[in-house]
Design a protein around this motif. Structure first.
Motif, mmCIF file in Angstrom:
data_model
loop_
_atom_site.group_PDB
_atom_site.id
_atom_site.type_symbol
_atom_site.label_atom_id
_atom_site.label_comp_id
_atom_site.label_asym_id
_atom_site.label_seq_id
_atom_site.Cartn_x
_atom_site.Cartn_y
_atom_site.Cartn_z
ATOM 1 N N PRO A 79 65.815 60.915 48.330
ATOM 2 C CA PRO A 79 66.075 61.927 49.358
ATOM 3 C C PRO A 79 65.701 61.426 50.754
ATOM 4 O O PRO A 79 64.642 60.822 50.939
ATOM 5 C CB PRO A 79 65.200 63.109 48.926
ATOM 6 C CG PRO A 79 64.158 62.515 48.033
ATOM 7 C CD PRO A 79 64.799 61.368 47.349
ATOM 8 N N GLY A 80 66.580 61.660 51.686
ATOM 9 C CA GLY A 80 66.318 61.268 53.065
ATOM 10 C C GLY A 80 66.607 59.812 53.374
ATOM 11 O O GLY A 80 66.546 59.409 54.538
ATOM 12 N N LYS A 81 66.921 59.011 52.346
ATOM 13 C CA LYS A 81 67.198 57.593 52.556
ATOM 14 C C LYS A 81 68.703 57.375 52.731
ATOM 15 O O LYS A 81 69.514 58.071 52.121
ATOM 16 C CB LYS A 81 66.698 56.755 51.373
ATOM 17 C CG LYS A 81 65.224 56.948 51.051
ATOM 18 C CD LYS A 81 64.329 56.539 52.208
ATOM 19 C CE LYS A 81 62.850 56.674 51.823
ATOM 20 N NZ LYS A 81 61.952 56.359 52.965
ATOM 21 N N PRO A 82 69.093 56.404 53.544
ATOM 22 C CA PRO A 82 70.518 56.155 53.735
ATOM 23 C C PRO A 82 71.177 55.620 52.472
ATOM 24 O O PRO A 82 70.540 54.946 51.657
ATOM 25 C CB PRO A 82 70.557 55.118 54.867
ATOM 26 C CG PRO A 82 69.222 54.465 54.835
ATOM 27 C CD PRO A 82 68.254 55.505 54.371
ATOM 28 N N MET A 83 72.439 55.929 52.326
ATOM 29 C CA MET A 83 73.251 55.420 51.228
ATOM 30 C C MET A 83 74.124 54.293 51.781
ATOM 31 O O MET A 83 74.824 54.485 52.769
ATOM 32 C CB MET A 83 74.125 56.538 50.647
ATOM 33 C CG MET A 83 74.980 56.139 49.450
ATOM 34 S SD MET A 83 76.047 57.516 48.924
ATOM 35 C CE MET A 83 74.822 58.747 48.454
ATOM 36 N N VAL A 84 74.050 53.121 51.154
ATOM 37 C CA VAL A 84 74.804 51.969 51.640
ATOM 38 C C VAL A 84 76.040 51.784 50.764
ATOM 39 O O VAL A 84 75.934 51.680 49.533
ATOM 40 C CB VAL A 84 73.947 50.687 51.622
ATOM 41 C CG1 VAL A 84 74.722 49.528 52.249
ATOM 42 C CG2 VAL A 84 72.629 50.913 52.353
ATOM 43 N N LEU A 85 77.198 51.753 51.405
ATOM 44 C CA LEU A 85 78.457 51.532 50.708
ATOM 45 C C LEU A 85 79.127 50.282 51.262
ATOM 46 O O LEU A 85 79.026 49.989 52.457
ATOM 47 C CB LEU A 85 79.405 52.725 50.886
ATOM 48 C CG LEU A 85 78.909 54.094 50.428
ATOM 49 C CD1 LEU A 85 79.937 55.161 50.767
ATOM 50 C CD2 LEU A 85 78.616 54.089 48.937
ATOM 51 N N GLU A 86 79.813 49.577 50.400
ATOM 52 C CA GLU A 86 80.532 48.388 50.858
ATOM 53 C C GLU A 86 81.791 48.807 51.605
ATOM 54 O O GLU A 86 82.464 49.772 51.242
ATOM 55 C CB GLU A 86 80.900 47.503 49.670
ATOM 56 C CG GLU A 86 81.507 46.175 50.071
ATOM 57 C CD GLU A 86 81.672 45.220 48.899
ATOM 58 O OE1 GLU A 86 82.439 44.251 49.040
ATOM 59 O OE2 GLU A 86 81.027 45.443 47.855
ATOM 60 N N ASP A 87 82.113 48.062 52.666
ATOM 61 C CA ASP A 87 83.318 48.320 53.451
ATOM 62 C C ASP A 87 84.546 48.085 52.577
ATOM 63 O O ASP A 87 84.717 47.009 52.020
ATOM 64 C CB ASP A 87 83.338 47.377 54.663
ATOM 65 C CG ASP A 87 84.378 47.781 55.691
ATOM 66 O OD1 ASP A 87 84.840 48.932 55.657
ATOM 67 O OD2 ASP A 87 84.733 46.926 56.526
ATOM 68 N N GLU A 88 85.379 49.100 52.430
ATOM 69 C CA GLU A 88 86.575 48.999 51.594
ATOM 70 C C GLU A 88 87.761 49.608 52.318
ATOM 71 O O GLU A 88 87.612 50.479 53.173
ATOM 72 C CB GLU A 88 86.380 49.753 50.262
ATOM 73 C CG GLU A 88 85.228 49.271 49.406
ATOM 74 C CD GLU A 88 85.488 47.932 48.745
ATOM 75 O OE1 GLU A 88 86.631 47.425 48.812
ATOM 76 O OE2 GLU A 88 84.532 47.381 48.157
ATOM 77 N N SER A 89 88.944 49.161 51.963
ATOM 78 C CA SER A 89 90.150 49.811 52.446
ATOM 79 C C SER A 89 90.372 51.080 51.634
ATOM 80 O O SER A 89 89.569 51.430 50.761
ATOM 81 C CB SER A 89 91.352 48.878 52.313
ATOM 82 O OG SER A 89 91.534 48.513 50.960
ATOM 83 N N ARG A 90 91.452 51.782 51.898
ATOM 84 C CA ARG A 90 91.719 53.046 51.207
ATOM 85 C C ARG A 90 91.838 52.847 49.699
ATOM 86 O O ARG A 90 91.415 53.697 48.913
ATOM 87 C CB ARG A 90 93.001 53.673 51.749
ATOM 88 C CG ARG A 90 93.316 55.054 51.189
ATOM 89 C CD ARG A 90 94.591 55.599 51.782
ATOM 90 N NE ARG A 90 95.746 54.839 51.353
ATOM 91 C CZ ARG A 90 96.421 55.073 50.217
ATOM 92 N NH1 ARG A 90 96.031 56.041 49.407
ATOM 93 N NH2 ARG A 90 97.482 54.364 49.901
ATOM 94 N N LEU A 91 92.421 51.713 49.301
ATOM 95 C CA LEU A 91 92.619 51.433 47.890
ATOM 96 C C LEU A 91 91.712 50.299 47.424
ATOM 97 O O LEU A 91 91.591 49.280 48.109
ATOM 98 C CB LEU A 91 94.072 51.036 47.618
ATOM 99 C CG LEU A 91 95.140 52.120 47.764
ATOM 100 C CD1 LEU A 91 96.527 51.512 47.608
ATOM 101 C CD2 LEU A 91 94.931 53.234 46.743
ATOM 102 N N ILE A 92 91.091 50.482 46.279
ATOM 103 C CA ILE A 92 90.385 49.403 45.585
ATOM 104 C C ILE A 92 91.210 49.136 44.341
ATOM 105 O O ILE A 92 91.087 49.838 43.337
ATOM 106 C CB ILE A 92 88.944 49.794 45.229
ATOM 107 C CG1 ILE A 92 88.198 50.311 46.455
ATOM 108 C CG2 ILE A 92 88.202 48.612 44.616
ATOM 109 C CD1 ILE A 92 86.808 50.840 46.164
ATOM 110 N N GLY A 93 92.092 48.154 44.424
ATOM 111 C CA GLY A 93 93.101 48.018 43.383
ATOM 112 C C GLY A 93 94.029 49.211 43.461
ATOM 113 O O GLY A 93 94.630 49.476 44.498
ATOM 114 N N ARG A 94 94.124 49.966 42.379
ATOM 115 C CA ARG A 94 94.953 51.184 42.411
ATOM 116 C C ARG A 94 94.106 52.447 42.497
ATOM 117 O O ARG A 94 94.644 53.561 42.464
ATOM 118 C CB ARG A 94 95.865 51.245 41.181
ATOM 119 C CG ARG A 94 95.140 51.270 39.856
ATOM 120 C CD ARG A 94 96.129 51.484 38.715
ATOM 121 N NE ARG A 94 95.515 51.371 37.404
ATOM 122 C CZ ARG A 94 94.769 52.319 36.833
ATOM 123 N NH1 ARG A 94 94.513 53.444 37.478
ATOM 124 N NH2 ARG A 94 94.265 52.133 35.626
#
Length: 364
Positions: free
Chosen positions: A207-222
C-alpha cells in the motif's frame, strides 16, 4: 460449515481454488487463474438446453438437462467435483450468474455427502468486480513506467521488484515483433483477468508504494492492454533504463535465439521445433518489412538467412549480426523518435544498477 460468498476480493487475493461449472466453450472464452473447468454440461448439452429454454421455457429446459445429465454421466461429474473439492477444501464453485447450474452442482454434492459453498453472482459478478477494480487502480495507484531501448533487459530488471506486474509474462509474449512464444497466448479475457489480479495483489501487499510497469505498445502480441490502463500508462512518469548496443544485442541473442529455439524444440521436438523456430524468425522479420523499407529488409533478411545456415551447421552465434543490425537500424530509431515526444515525463535515467537503486529507494 462454510457459507456462500460475495467476497470477490478475498477470492482473488488468496488464490482461492475455484470450480467453474460453465460449459467448456464458456471457460475457453475467459476464466480466472485459479479455476478448473468441471462443467455441469458439455457444450452440446448446454446448446440443446438453451434451445429448449427459448422454445419451451424454463421447466422444459430443466427437465431436458436432468435427462441429458443422468445415470453414469451424472455420477462421473459428481465424482469429479467431489475429488477436486476434497483436494481443495477452502475452495468455491460458480457458474455464469450464480444461478441454477451452480445451485444444482451444490445440491448434488450435498446429496453425495459434501457441503461446498458457491460464489454468489458467479463469473459475471466476479468479472465485473475486476473491471471496476482496474478503473479504481488507474485512478488511485501511482504508476511508473520502465522504458528503454529494445534488448535493454527491462523485464529481467522488473522481475526483481517485489510483486512485479509483468505485462509480458501475463501475456506470455516477449513484447516485440519477435516475441511470440511456442505455447501461445491466453485469451484476451484471461489476460485481463490475470493482469487485474496481479495489480490488485501489488496494491494490497504494498500500500502506498508505486507500481512499476514495463513500457508497452497497445498490443503485446495479440493481447490488448485495457484502454483505461493504456491511457494511464501514457501519462505516467518514465524511468529510462540505459544499455549500450552490444549489451542489448547479447541480451536479444540469448532471449530470441538461445531461449526461443529451446522453447520451440521442447514444444515440438528437436527437428520440427527447430524448423518452427526458423519459420518464426522469418515471419517475425516479414511482419516489420514495411517499416524497415525494401532495401533494409532485404539486407537484414540476407544476414538472417546466412545465420540460419550457420545455425544448421552447428554455429548459432551468427544471429548476433542481424540482431545488431535490426536493433541499430530499426528499433533504436523508432524508440528515439518516441522518446523525444515524451522526454518531459522522464523522472530518472541510468544503467541497471542505478535504476534498481532508484526503485529500491521508492519501495522503502
Amino acid at each position: 460449515m462454510r457459507v456462500d460468498t460475495q467476497d470477490y476480493l478475498s477470492l482473488f487475493l488468496n488464490d482461492t481454488p475455484l470450480i467453474d461449472t460453465r460449459a467448456p466453450v464458456e471457460f475457453a472464452r475467459g476464466a480466472f487463474p485459479d479455476a478448473v473447468n468441471l462443467p455441469l454440461m458439455t457444450d452440446d448439452e448446454r446448446a440443446a438446453v438453451g434451445t429448449c429454454y427459448k422454445e419451451h421455457g424454463q421447466q422444459a429446459a430443466m427437465a431436458l438437462g436432468h435427462q441429458l445429465v443422468n445415470g453414469e454421466t451424472k455420477t462421473q461429474r459428481i465424482n469429479a467435483w467431489l475429488e477436486h473439492a476434497r483436494q481443495h477444501p477452502t475452495g468455491y464453485l460458480y457458474c455464469f450468474r450464480g444461478g441454477l447450474r451452480s445451485q444444482i452442482c451444490q445440491q448434488w454434492l450435498h446429496d453425495a455427502g459434501l457441503d461446498y459453498p458457491r460464489v454468489e453472482g458467479g463469473y459475471k459478478a466476479m468479472r465485473q468486480f475486476l473491471l471496476s477494480c482496474l478503473e479504481q487502480i488507474c485512478l488511485d495507484q501511482k504508476i511508473l513506467i520502465l522504458a528503454g531501448h529494445t534488448g535493454s533487459a527491462k523485464t529481467d530488471l522488473l522481475l526483481e521488484v517485489p510483486d512485479a506486474v509483468d505485462l509480458e509474462g501475463i501475456a506470455n509474449h516477449r513484447g516485440s515483433a519477435f516475441g511470440r512464444r511456442a505455447d501461445g497466448q491466453p485469451s484476451q479475457i484471461d489476460f485481463e483477468n490475470r493482469l487485474i489480479i496481479a495489480m490488485l495483489k501489488h496494491q494490497y501487499r504494498h500500500p502506498g508504494k508505486p507500481m512499476v510497469l514495463e513500457d508497452e505498445s497497445r498490443l503485446i502480441g495479440r493481447c490488448a492492454l485495457p484502454h483505461v490502463l493504456r491511457e494511464t500508462m501514457a501519462k505516467a512518469p518514465l524511468i529510462q533504463l540505459q544499455s549500450d548496443l552490444e549489451a542489448r544485442t547479447e541480451h536479444s541473442y540469448i532471449n530470441y535465439i538461445l531461449r526461443k529455439s529451446a522453447e520451440w524444440q521442447q514444444h515440438a521436438g528437436d527437428e520440427q521445433g527447430f524448423e518452427l523456430f526458423i519459420e518464426d524468425l522469418r515471419d517475425s522479420l516479414f511482419r516489420v518489412r514495411k517499416r524497415l523499407g525494401g532495401e533494409q529488409y532485404t539486407f537484414i533478411s540476407e544476414q538472417m538467412e546466412h545465420a540460419i545456415q550457420a545455425h544448421r551447421a552447428g554455429d548459432n552465434t551468427e544471429h548476433r549480426v542481424w540482431i545488431r543490425s535490426l536493433l541499430r537500424d530499426y528499433y533504436d530509431p523508432m524508440y528515439d523518435y518516441q522518446g523525444r515526444k515524451h522526454h518531459e515525463r522522464v523522472v530518472f535515467k541510468g544503467n541497471a544498477t542505478a535504476v534498481k537503486e532508484f526503485l529500491a529507494a521508492l519501495q522503502n
